[in-house]
Design an enzyme around this catalytic site. Structure first.
Site, PDB file in Angstrom:
ATOM      1  N   TYR A 285       0.848  -1.210   0.000  1.00  0.00           N
ATOM      2  CA  TYR A 285       0.000   0.000   0.000  1.00  0.00           C
ATOM      3  C   TYR A 285       0.873   1.246   0.000  1.00  0.00           C
ATOM      4  O   TYR A 285       1.715   1.401   0.877  1.00  0.00           O
ATOM      5  CB  TYR A 285      -0.885   0.038   1.249  1.00  0.00           C
ATOM      6  CG  TYR A 285      -1.847  -1.098   1.433  1.00  0.00           C
ATOM      7  CD1 TYR A 285      -2.179  -1.962   0.396  1.00  0.00           C
ATOM      8  CD2 TYR A 285      -2.438  -1.337   2.673  1.00  0.00           C
ATOM      9  CE1 TYR A 285      -3.068  -3.008   0.587  1.00  0.00           C
ATOM     10  CE2 TYR A 285      -3.331  -2.373   2.871  1.00  0.00           C
ATOM     11  CZ  TYR A 285      -3.642  -3.213   1.831  1.00  0.00           C
ATOM     12  OH  TYR A 285      -4.528  -4.245   2.026  1.00  0.00           O
TER      13      TYR A 285
ATOM     14  N   LEU B  80     -18.100  -3.564   2.580  1.00  0.00           N
ATOM     15  CA  LEU B  80     -19.119  -2.686   1.998  1.00  0.00           C
ATOM     16  C   LEU B  80     -19.144  -2.766   0.476  1.00  0.00           C
ATOM     17  O   LEU B  80     -19.767  -1.936  -0.188  1.00  0.00           O
ATOM     18  CB  LEU B  80     -18.896  -1.239   2.444  1.00  0.00           C
ATOM     19  CG  LEU B  80     -19.119  -0.982   3.941  1.00  0.00           C
ATOM     20  CD1 LEU B  80     -18.819   0.467   4.275  1.00  0.00           C
ATOM     21  CD2 LEU B  80     -20.548  -1.345   4.352  1.00  0.00           C
ATOM     22  N   ALA B  81     -18.473  -3.775  -0.065  1.00  0.00           N
ATOM     23  CA  ALA B  81     -18.502  -4.008  -1.513  1.00  0.00           C
ATOM     24  C   ALA B  81     -18.124  -2.742  -2.291  1.00  0.00           C
ATOM     25  O   ALA B  81     -18.862  -2.302  -3.181  1.00  0.00           O
ATOM     26  CB  ALA B  81     -19.871  -4.525  -1.938  1.00  0.00           C
TER      27      ALA B  81
ATOM     28  N   GLY C 205     -18.232   0.216  -1.459  1.00  0.00           N
ATOM     29  CA  GLY C 205     -19.172   1.309  -1.250  1.00  0.00           C
ATOM     30  C   GLY C 205     -20.573   1.033  -1.735  1.00  0.00           C
ATOM     31  O   GLY C 205     -21.513   1.778  -1.413  1.00  0.00           O
TER      32      GLY C 205
ATOM     33  N   LEU D  92     -22.688  -1.208  -0.795  1.00  0.00           N
ATOM     34  CA  LEU D  92     -23.620  -1.511   0.288  1.00  0.00           C
ATOM     35  C   LEU D  92     -23.847  -0.323   1.226  1.00  0.00           C
ATOM     36  O   LEU D  92     -24.596  -0.444   2.189  1.00  0.00           O
ATOM     37  CB  LEU D  92     -23.142  -2.732   1.073  1.00  0.00           C
ATOM     38  CG  LEU D  92     -23.120  -4.040   0.256  1.00  0.00           C
ATOM     39  CD1 LEU D  92     -22.557  -5.187   1.078  1.00  0.00           C
ATOM     40  CD2 LEU D  92     -24.511  -4.382  -0.254  1.00  0.00           C
TER      41      LEU D  92
ATOM     42  N   GLY E 284     -25.304   2.159  -0.024  1.00  0.00           N
ATOM     43  CA  GLY E 284     -26.544   2.656  -0.607  1.00  0.00           C
ATOM     44  C   GLY E 284     -26.398   3.864  -1.505  1.00  0.00           C
ATOM     45  O   GLY E 284     -27.399   4.441  -1.921  1.00  0.00           O
ATOM     46  N   LYS E 285     -25.151   4.232  -1.839  1.00  0.00           N
ATOM     47  CA  LYS E 285     -24.983   5.444  -2.636  1.00  0.00           C
ATOM     48  C   LYS E 285     -25.029   5.201  -4.146  1.00  0.00           C
ATOM     49  O   LYS E 285     -24.916   6.159  -4.921  1.00  0.00           O
ATOM     50  CB  LYS E 285     -23.696   6.162  -2.254  1.00  0.00           C
ATOM     51  CG  LYS E 285     -22.412   5.365  -2.419  1.00  0.00           C
ATOM     52  CD  LYS E 285     -21.240   6.170  -1.857  1.00  0.00           C
ATOM     53  CE  LYS E 285     -19.938   5.390  -1.903  1.00  0.00           C
ATOM     54  NZ  LYS E 285     -18.836   6.135  -1.268  1.00  0.00           N
TER      55      LYS E 285
END
Length: 314
Positions: free
Chosen positions: A53, A212-213, A215, A217, A219-220
């Site tokens: 990273y 959160l996959a 982002g 999940l 919901g955005k």
């Protein structure tokens, strides 16, 4: 906050691990230090990073995240309050799991992290070209030298993880105590089934990434317009923008309304309550976002809410 054991290592973590891939990348150094302070002050203790990273960023070489964490450790004096998890094998500069590479890579990580030991040193991915006994003997020497407290694996198949555990047992070597696979409400194949059976039989911890996959999940992503200009739009559209993904979003909406929480909090709380999971990784680039994610650890989903999400994501 109740901690959960990382396998049989004797180490334990709060139910959420900070994913440090953002440090020095989408979160600059000052922001990263504020995030780390807020995370520890919030009662959490495990910080995950890797030597690679963030080598993928133009102008970066790798080691940036470890460097940010190391400077925070020195400035904050909080080394004894945290577990530092890092990884070896995926950095093009120091690839693979040969003994020579592990021995060189750990010295670089220790220097960048400004610490005398790594709490959990992980194989970032499998290396079929290196015998497993060579890899495990190298890790065992690090444990015996006090440079590493425990070892873990990431991106291993159940078969290769089982083989490594057998090698450690047969030769009396340090064994992998944890595994990092991809896992969320939509992506479940790497954990459920053979991996769950193996980890439960052997007493390993599972600390999954991608909770959160990317982002999705949170919901955005609701319409095609929501994908415009987003860095991971192609990945999210390919992997999650389908009938199953949209059904999971609808179930998340219902659950979030039922418990008075955000979709991201519910998605992470579902993982934390999964019987196979120790603690998921999640990243944040602002203290506001981090506060939301930490709230997931204090969210208890009613049984019927958890089961509804579980059934929808299958």
């Amino acid at each position: 906050m109740r901690h959960r054991p990382l396998g049989r290592s004797g180490l334990s973590t709060a139910p959420l691990v900070f994913g440090g891939n953002v440090f020095g990348w989408t979160a600059d150094e000052a922001t990263s230090h504020r995030l780390l302070d807020a995370f520890v002050d919030g009662g959490f203790n495990a910080i995950d990073t890797a030597d690679v990273y963030s080598a993928w960023v133009p102008g970066h070489e790798g080691g940036e995240s470890e460097g940010v964490i190391g400077r925070w450790l020195k400035a904050s004096g909080k080394r004894d309050k945290v577990l530092i998890l890092t990884k070896v094998a995926m950095w093009p500069k120091q690839p693979g799991l040969s003994a020579a590479n592990i021995e060189a890579a750990v010295e670089g990580s220790l220097k960048r992290l400004q610490t005398d030991y790594i709490d959990l040193y992980q194989s970032h991915r499998d290396d079929a070209d290196t015998p497993q006994d060579e890899t495990l003997e190298a890790f065992d020497r690090l444990v015996r030298a006090g440079k590493v407290r425990a070892i873990g694996a990431s991106n291993f198949s159940p078969e290769r993880l089982a083989s490594s555990l057998e090698t450690s047992k047969a030769k009396g070597l340090a064994r992998y105590e944890t595994i990092q696979p991809k896992f969320n409400l939509v992506d479940r194949d790497q954990v459920e089934g053979a991996m769950t059976e193996l980890t439960q039989a052997e007493g390993l911890g599972i600390i999954p990434f991608y909770g959160l996959a990317a982002g999705f999940l949170s919901g955005k992503y609701r319409t095609e317009d929501d994908f415009e200009g987003k860095a991971r739009a192609a990945t999210i559209r390919r992997d999650y923008w389908n009938d199953k993904g949209r059904a999971v979003l609808a179930a998340l909406d219902e659950a979030a309304e039922a418990v008075g929480a955000s979709q991201a909090q519910v998605a992470l709380a579902w993982i934390m309550a999964h019987p196979a999971i120790t603690a998921p990784l999640a990243s944040a680039t602002s203290v506001k976002q981090l506060d939301e994610l930490m709230g997931a650890a204090r969210l208890e989903l009613p049984g019927e809410v958890w089961r509804r999400l579980d059934e929808t994501g299958r």
